[in-house]
Structures are given as C-alpha cells and as structure tokens.
Motif scaffolding. Sequence first.
Motif, PDB file in Angstrom:
ATOM      1  N   UNK A 296      -1.241  -6.275   6.788  1.00 44.68           N
ATOM      2  CA  UNK A 296      -2.072  -5.267   6.144  1.00 44.68           C
ATOM      3  C   UNK A 296      -3.065  -4.659   7.132  1.00 44.68           C
ATOM      4  N   UNK A 297      -3.692  -5.495   7.951  1.00 43.09           N
ATOM      5  CA  UNK A 297      -4.674  -4.984   8.910  1.00 43.09           C
ATOM      6  C   UNK A 297      -4.026  -3.995   9.879  1.00 43.09           C
ATOM      7  N   UNK A 298      -2.836  -4.334  10.370  1.00 44.17           N
ATOM      8  CA  UNK A 298      -2.158  -3.451  11.312  1.00 44.17           C
ATOM      9  C   UNK A 298      -1.698  -2.178  10.617  1.00 44.17           C
ATOM     10  N   UNK A 299      -1.262  -2.293   9.371  1.00 41.90           N
ATOM     11  CA  UNK A 299      -0.861  -1.102   8.617  1.00 41.90           C
ATOM     12  C   UNK A 299      -2.038  -0.148   8.441  1.00 41.90           C
ATOM     13  N   UNK A 300      -3.228  -0.689   8.164  1.00 43.98           N
ATOM     14  CA  UNK A 300      -4.409   0.156   8.047  1.00 43.98           C
ATOM     15  C   UNK A 300      -4.690   0.862   9.374  1.00 43.98           C
ATOM     16  N   UNK A 301      -4.525   0.153  10.477  1.00 43.18           N
ATOM     17  CA  UNK A 301      -4.701   0.765  11.801  1.00 43.18           C
ATOM     18  C   UNK A 301      -3.718   1.918  11.981  1.00 43.18           C
ATOM     19  N   UNK A 302      -2.473   1.724  11.571  1.00 45.07           N
ATOM     20  CA  UNK A 302      -1.452   2.756  11.744  1.00 45.07           C
ATOM     21  C   UNK A 302      -1.789   4.014  10.954  1.00 45.07           C
ATOM     22  N   UNK A 303      -2.305   3.838   9.734  1.00 43.08           N
ATOM     23  CA  UNK A 303      -2.726   4.989   8.945  1.00 43.08           C
ATOM     24  C   UNK A 303      -3.892   5.694   9.627  1.00 43.08           C
ATOM     25  N   UNK A 304      -4.869   4.913  10.076  1.00 40.32           N
ATOM     26  CA  UNK A 304      -6.022   5.473  10.773  1.00 40.32           C
ATOM     27  C   UNK A 304      -5.575   6.272  11.995  1.00 40.32           C
ATOM     28  N   UNK A 305      -4.668   5.687  12.785  1.00 42.74           N
ATOM     29  CA  UNK A 305      -4.196   6.349  14.008  1.00 42.74           C
ATOM     30  C   UNK A 305      -3.402   7.601  13.690  1.00 42.74           C
TER      31      UNK A 305
ATOM     32  N   UNK B 168       3.185  -1.254   6.471  1.00 44.71           N
ATOM     33  CA  UNK B 168       3.093   0.125   6.957  1.00 44.71           C
ATOM     34  C   UNK B 168       3.779   1.074   5.974  1.00 44.71           C
ATOM     35  N   UNK B 169       4.971   0.699   5.537  1.00 45.45           N
ATOM     36  CA  UNK B 169       5.732   1.543   4.605  1.00 45.45           C
ATOM     37  C   UNK B 169       4.971   1.753   3.302  1.00 45.45           C
ATOM     38  N   UNK B 170       4.366   0.694   2.786  1.00 45.55           N
ATOM     39  CA  UNK B 170       3.637   0.800   1.523  1.00 45.55           C
ATOM     40  C   UNK B 170       2.474   1.771   1.614  1.00 45.55           C
ATOM     41  N   UNK B 171       1.707   1.688   2.721  1.00 47.08           N
ATOM     42  CA  UNK B 171       0.537   2.555   2.842  1.00 47.08           C
ATOM     43  C   UNK B 171       0.931   4.006   3.090  1.00 47.08           C
ATOM     44  N   UNK B 172       1.930   4.226   3.939  1.00 47.22           N
ATOM     45  CA  UNK B 172       2.352   5.607   4.184  1.00 47.22           C
ATOM     46  C   UNK B 172       2.988   6.206   2.928  1.00 47.22           C
ATOM     47  N   UNK B 173       3.713   5.384   2.193  1.00 45.77           N
ATOM     48  CA  UNK B 173       4.308   5.852   0.943  1.00 45.77           C
ATOM     49  C   UNK B 173       3.212   6.245  -0.042  1.00 45.77           C
ATOM     50  N   UNK B 174       2.115   5.485  -0.056  1.00 42.99           N
ATOM     51  CA  UNK B 174       0.998   5.790  -0.950  1.00 42.99           C
ATOM     52  C   UNK B 174       0.332   7.112  -0.597  1.00 42.99           C
TER      53      UNK B 174
END
Length: 339
Positions: free
Chosen positions: A94-103, A155-161
């Motif tokens: 989850x932490x890395x996924x949040x970073x990916x969205x931020x980036x 990552x997929x969940x956050x980008x999908x959201x």
Amino acid sequence: MQVVVVDPMQVRLAGQLAAAVGPGVLLKCARSADDWQSWLADADVFVGSKLPAELAAKADALQLVQVAGAGYEGIALDSLRPGTVVANTFHHGRAIAEYCVMAALALSRQLLVEDRALRGGRWRSVFQDSTAPVHESLAGKTAGVIGYGEIGSHVAQLFHALGMRVIATRQKPRKTAATPLDWMGGPQDTGRLLAESDIVVVTVPLAEQTRGLLDAQMLARMKRSAVLINVARGPVVDETALYEALADGRIAGAAIDVWWNYPTTGADAQPSRFPFNELSNVLMTPHTSGVTRDVFEDRMLDVAANIRALRDGTNLRNVVFRGTTKTPAPSACSTGGIR
C-alpha cells in the motif's frame, strides 16, 4: 537464543521487538559493522538484508536469517551453514502504491517544473504564459503494471480508483474476479503493455531474466507522452537506455526510487553514472517509496513471530530458502525488494 539485529529500522524498534519476542531471547542490536560481525559466531538468528559470503561462512550456529523486508538477494545463500533457513516479510504494498500515485500525478502535472519556476518568480500557467502546457487528468488513461504481485495489486487498486484503465503482466498470469484489470498477460506481453500505457509501473524482482528487462528496444515501445515509475530494482531498467530516452524526450518522464549505485558507507553516493539530477522530467527518491511507520511496525511483528517460532519449535513464516534448496518465493516485487 542469541539474535543479532542489523536492520536499521528494526534496531530503531528494538524495544518493541524485545517486548514482542518475549523471554528466552538475547537481542544484540548493532550500531556499527564492527559490533555485529564479531557477534556472528554465536548468533542463532541474524536480522538484516545483507550477509556477504565471508561473514555467512563464519556463522556456525546460525539457524535463521530473517530479512526485515522482501528482497533477500543480499544474503549469500550458498555460504550459509546447512539447514539455515531464510525468511522475509512484506507489508509495503500500500505504501509503495501511494508513492506511485503521487509520482504519476507529479510527473503528469509537471509539478516539480512548475514549483521550480514559481520559486524563481515565473508563473508557468496558461493564464500568464501562452506557451505553458495544459495538463491532462489521469482518469481515462492506462496504467501498466509490470510484475503484478503484492505491490502491483495495490498499485492497480489505487489507479483503478482514479478512473484509470489498468493492465498488467506477471510471470504466471492469473486474473481473478476481484482484480481490477482490463487484461493480464505474461512476460511475452511486456511490449504490448508498454505500447498501451500512459503510466508504466515496474515492480518485478531482480533476477537474471529481469536484469535489463527494459532496454532501449523496450523503452522505444513506450508513448512519447508516457512516464515510467520504477519501484523494483535499478538494474531491471537499462541505465543508459533510460537516461537517453529521458534526455532526448522519447518518454515524458520517470520517477526513479531504486538505483544502480548505493552508498557503501554513510549516506553519500551518486545514484547513477548519468546526471539524472540535471533532467527536469525526473523525480528522484532514495529508495523510500515503502518507508512508512506502519510498514516497519508490521514487519517487526513478523520478525518477532519468527524468532518466537524458532525458539518454540513451531513453523516459520515466509520461508524463501532452506538449506541448499530454494523454496518457491512470492514474485518479486510482489515484494519490491529490500525495503
């Protein structure tokens, strides 16, 4: 039972770790390499991410190497005494996924460029500058995840959201009803993923078959408007090819959290032989995409559970190596590596 703790975050959490482990265990927390190297001969457990061959060979009593992260490539497996078990832990998805969205947002909106301009007094906005770009929302764009494991699923969940179409590849494609993917392919579909994606996230583990996976030929498949986010390992992407693609504007940008060169001592070292720092389309971070407090506290609980299990003679969690025979480990970066 003696436990040598070298991992810096687990050293920071030593008090909580000791409480979670309980009685019958002596924790020896290292503040320097001079400390722990002399302790290895009597250690039953080593908690850390790097154990080179010359030191592993001296650990005659070692029963468990507990990596306090996902990647265990820093452990000299072939030099461990017969029967030594290596285990790892995760919790960073989850932490890395949040970073990916931020980036992705920072790069697509050219946040760093606009920040630097305004600090110098220039308003890089269409309302004051007719040459300023008009940015696009991520909604409706395509995110491609190379290495769909524990990190990739978050990552997929956050980008999908965010309203994005999400596609992915993994070594053994396996799509479930709960997976928010448009399609999932195997390694042979990497080129297709690159060609379709506006945001490419790399989460595969570093192995012989993934070293240099994204070379000049592969990067050439990306859209000129696309950005690359690497949270896996630096050498998964060809260093020269990536720098040239960014410098020449053949891809729009990159967020690089993992590098080709790390400090050997202290905190000072250039992360690459190329001046990525001079490029305005690059976001640079020092392998911190998974560094959040909750990640390390959860990992500490896993470390403590395995120490207790060894003490009590019960089953160990997340075993990735036993003796001289590897057991199947979760995909990569499913893990994300040493974090």
